[in-house]
Motif scaffolding. Structure first.
Motif, PDB file in Angstrom:
ATOM      1  N   VAL A  64       0.852  -1.213  -0.094  1.00 17.13           N
ATOM      2  CA  VAL A  64      -0.094  -0.190  -0.208  1.00 17.13           C
ATOM      3  C   VAL A  64       0.908   1.290   0.034  1.00 17.13           C
ATOM      4  O   VAL A  64       1.990   1.384   0.537  1.00 17.13           O
ATOM      5  N   THR A  65       0.212   2.346  -0.599  1.00 16.55           N
ATOM      6  CA  THR A  65       0.914   3.656  -0.230  1.00 16.55           C
ATOM      7  C   THR A  65      -0.163   4.551   0.731  1.00 16.55           C
ATOM      8  O   THR A  65      -1.448   4.331   0.695  1.00 16.55           O
ATOM      9  N   THR A  66       0.476   4.991   1.827  1.00 19.47           N
ATOM     10  CA  THR A  66      -0.539   5.627   2.703  1.00 19.47           C
ATOM     11  C   THR A  66      -0.358   7.100   2.712  1.00 19.47           C
ATOM     12  O   THR A  66       0.775   7.551   2.643  1.00 19.47           O
ATOM     13  N   ILE A  67      -1.485   7.786   3.115  1.00 20.47           N
ATOM     14  CA  ILE A  67      -1.298   8.985   3.706  1.00 20.47           C
ATOM     15  C   ILE A  67      -2.185   9.273   5.050  1.00 20.47           C
ATOM     16  O   ILE A  67      -3.520   8.677   5.009  1.00 20.47           O
ATOM     17  N   PHE A  68      -1.756   9.962   5.941  1.00 21.74           N
ATOM     18  CA  PHE A  68      -2.488  10.189   7.089  1.00 21.74           C
ATOM     19  C   PHE A  68      -3.024  11.384   7.277  1.00 21.74           C
ATOM     20  O   PHE A  68      -2.527  12.581   6.889  1.00 21.74           O
ATOM     21  N   VAL A  69      -4.151  11.322   7.573  1.00 20.82           N
ATOM     22  CA  VAL A  69      -5.112  12.532   7.874  1.00 20.82           C
ATOM     23  C   VAL A  69      -5.171  12.948   9.496  1.00 20.82           C
ATOM     24  O   VAL A  69      -5.743  11.845  10.026  1.00 20.82           O
ATOM     25  N   ASN A  70      -4.803  13.925   9.940  1.00 24.61           N
ATOM     26  CA  ASN A  70      -4.673  14.237  11.293  1.00 24.61           C
ATOM     27  C   ASN A  70      -5.900  14.895  11.814  1.00 24.61           C
ATOM     28  O   ASN A  70      -6.238  15.959  11.346  1.00 24.61           O
ATOM     29  N   LEU A  71      -6.681  14.253  12.657  1.00 26.34           N
ATOM     30  CA  LEU A  71      -7.898  14.859  13.078  1.00 26.34           C
ATOM     31  C   LEU A  71      -7.922  15.225  14.491  1.00 26.34           C
ATOM     32  O   LEU A  71      -8.902  15.466  15.236  1.00 26.34           O
ATOM     33  N   GLY A  72      -6.750  15.339  15.061  1.00 22.54           N
ATOM     34  CA  GLY A  72      -6.490  15.725  16.578  1.00 22.54           C
ATOM     35  C   GLY A  72      -6.485  14.681  17.347  1.00 22.54           C
ATOM     36  O   GLY A  72      -5.435  14.392  17.896  1.00 22.54           O
ATOM     37  N   ASN A  73      -7.852  14.248  17.702  1.00 20.16           N
ATOM     38  CA  ASN A  73      -7.768  13.176  18.490  1.00 20.16           C
ATOM     39  C   ASN A  73      -7.342  11.700  17.991  1.00 20.16           C
ATOM     40  O   ASN A  73      -7.257  10.727  18.646  1.00 20.16           O
ATOM     41  N   THR A  74      -7.443  11.325  16.767  1.00 24.03           N
ATOM     42  CA  THR A  74      -7.025  10.180  15.928  1.00 24.03           C
ATOM     43  C   THR A  74      -6.971  10.641  14.561  1.00 24.03           C
ATOM     44  O   THR A  74      -6.635  11.796  14.144  1.00 24.03           O
ATOM     45  N   LYS A  75      -6.477   9.405  13.544  1.00 16.86           N
ATOM     46  CA  LYS A  75      -6.127   9.695  12.363  1.00 16.86           C
ATOM     47  C   LYS A  75      -6.914   9.115  11.154  1.00 16.86           C
ATOM     48  O   LYS A  75      -7.379   7.788  11.623  1.00 16.86           O
ATOM     49  N   LEU A  76      -7.149   9.605  10.148  1.00 17.31           N
ATOM     50  CA  LEU A  76      -7.608   8.530   9.049  1.00 17.31           C
ATOM     51  C   LEU A  76      -6.232   8.078   8.432  1.00 17.31           C
ATOM     52  O   LEU A  76      -5.476   8.960   8.081  1.00 17.31           O
ATOM     53  N   GLU A  77      -6.417   6.796   7.840  1.00 17.70           N
ATOM     54  CA  GLU A  77      -5.384   6.377   7.076  1.00 17.70           C
ATOM     55  C   GLU A  77      -5.804   6.100   5.525  1.00 17.70           C
ATOM     56  O   GLU A  77      -6.637   5.321   5.393  1.00 17.70           O
ATOM     57  N   LEU A  78      -5.536   6.936   4.609  1.00 21.19           N
ATOM     58  CA  LEU A  78      -5.933   6.646   3.040  1.00 21.19           C
ATOM     59  C   LEU A  78      -4.954   5.554   2.817  1.00 21.19           C
ATOM     60  O   LEU A  78      -3.716   5.614   2.871  1.00 21.19           O
ATOM     61  N   LEU A  79      -5.540   4.274   2.280  1.00 19.97           N
ATOM     62  CA  LEU A  79      -4.766   3.282   1.686  1.00 19.97           C
ATOM     63  C   LEU A  79      -4.819   3.271   0.117  1.00 19.97           C
ATOM     64  O   LEU A  79      -6.128   3.343  -0.240  1.00 19.97           O
ATOM     65  N   HIS A  80      -3.927   3.246  -0.536  1.00 14.87           N
ATOM     66  CA  HIS A  80      -3.845   2.924  -2.061  1.00 14.87           C
ATOM     67  C   HIS A  80      -2.948   1.861  -2.500  1.00 14.87           C
ATOM     68  O   HIS A  80      -2.089   1.644  -1.913  1.00 14.87           O
ATOM     69  N   PRO A  81      -3.637   0.832  -3.364  1.00 14.79           N
ATOM     70  CA  PRO A  81      -2.654  -0.259  -3.606  1.00 14.79           C
ATOM     71  C   PRO A  81      -1.612   0.049  -4.394  1.00 14.79           C
ATOM     72  O   PRO A  81      -1.140   0.922  -5.192  1.00 14.79           O
ATOM     73  N   LEU A  82      -0.612  -0.755  -3.759  1.00 17.32           N
ATOM     74  CA  LEU A  82       0.936  -0.630  -4.288  1.00 17.32           C
ATOM     75  C   LEU A  82       1.379  -2.099  -4.754  1.00 17.32           C
ATOM     76  O   LEU A  82       1.318  -2.889  -3.788  1.00 17.32           O
ATOM     77  N   GLY A  83       1.822  -2.198  -6.094  1.00 22.33           N
ATOM     78  CA  GLY A  83       2.176  -3.727  -6.202  1.00 22.33           C
ATOM     79  C   GLY A  83       1.172  -4.509  -6.960  1.00 22.33           C
ATOM     80  O   GLY A  83      -0.099  -4.094  -6.934  1.00 22.33           O
ATOM     81  N   GLU A  84       1.573  -5.650  -7.332  1.00 19.54           N
ATOM     82  CA  GLU A  84       0.471  -6.434  -7.717  1.00 19.54           C
ATOM     83  C   GLU A  84      -0.232  -7.225  -6.864  1.00 19.54           C
ATOM     84  O   GLU A  84      -1.484  -7.769  -7.314  1.00 19.54           O
ATOM     85  N   LYS A  85       0.169  -7.477  -5.630  1.00 17.88           N
ATOM     86  CA  LYS A  85      -0.742  -8.459  -4.824  1.00 17.88           C
ATOM     87  C   LYS A  85      -1.042  -7.512  -3.452  1.00 17.88           C
ATOM     88  O   LYS A  85      -1.006  -7.763  -2.468  1.00 17.88           O
TER      89      LYS A  85
END
Lengths: 156, 156
Positions: A64-85
């Motif tokens: 996966v490739t990840t980007i974290f979104v900081n919401l102060g008390n917790t985070k969202l983790e955006l996930l996008h496929p990386l590689g074939e599997k």
């Protein structure tokens, strides 16, 4: 003095009769969102909703490739496929627009947490914890045993 | 004295030239989980994972019974259909075991937030905010405009 000594003994015995918890549930670490368009999703949270976000981080070992979104008390983790599997490709095949993928809750002792959830009929997806995206031991619990939700436990 | 006065003026002008944000994104209020078996899901979080949970609360106006799971920094909201026209019945028809339903993020000014997200092409599911389960104004954003995720904004 005798009285005080008796009280001390009683307190000692009382505290000994309460079994110490072998592990404790902690805070929500993150909510993972799988997305077919990482740049567009990141822009939504950064440019439209005004959240702080991290740089994209490719994690080839996790597919996966990840980007974290900081919401102060917790985070969202955006996930996008990386590689074939990539482990999230199947999810995106079923959910073309993306969607909520899993939640991650911290525990202070993952081995003891795994023993207890297994003893209660909750299946773990791996026999042993793996090293997760934050370089900490993690395990996923079977969604069918958790109200349809993929739950990740992460050693805090 | 003149110097201090000049500094005060500069600070005043500086702060005036920065436009005030019309609204701000806040913390993650909760993650909602739809479940076909409220007692079983509540037991998972209370008795197996050891979280504090609330009593079940029937909300006939919203077509759900809710139980909140306190995770310290945020909450899970377990949702079960109540009545014949529950807004989560369709979701459970598609997801028999239940699943992650929506996330709720706080905003300090929901009217201004709605204006800005609409101006950026994000559809709101209602023209005006509704009064949500916490008796605060809420609005849902279209999942197709939010990486497949149903996002609720709640006035904090």
């Amino acid at each position: 003095m005798i009285c005080a000594h008796a009280m001390f003994l009683r307190r000692s015995f009382t505290s000994k009769t309460v079994p110490e918890a072998l592990w404790k549930l902690g805070r929500l670490n993150h909510i993972a969102i799988a997305t077919p368009d990482l740049a567009k999703s990141a822009s939504l949270y950064k440019n439209i909703l005004g959240a702080d976000i991290s740089e994209p981080q490719p994690l080839p070992d996790h597919g996966v490739t990840t980007i974290f979104v900081n919401l102060g008390n917790t985070k969202l983790e955006l996930l996008h496929p990386l590689g074939e599997k990539s482990p999230i490709q199947g999810f995106l095949d079923k959910n073309k627009s993306g969607g909520l993928h899993h939640i991650c809750i911290e525990v202070d002792n993952i081995q003891n947490a795994m023993k207890e959830v297994k003893a209660n009929g909750i299946r773990c997806l791996t026999e042993e914890p793996k090293i997760g995206a934050h370089n900490k031991p993690v395990v996923f619990l079977h969604p069918k045993d958790c109200a349809g939700v993929l739950v990740e436990l992460e050693q805090s």
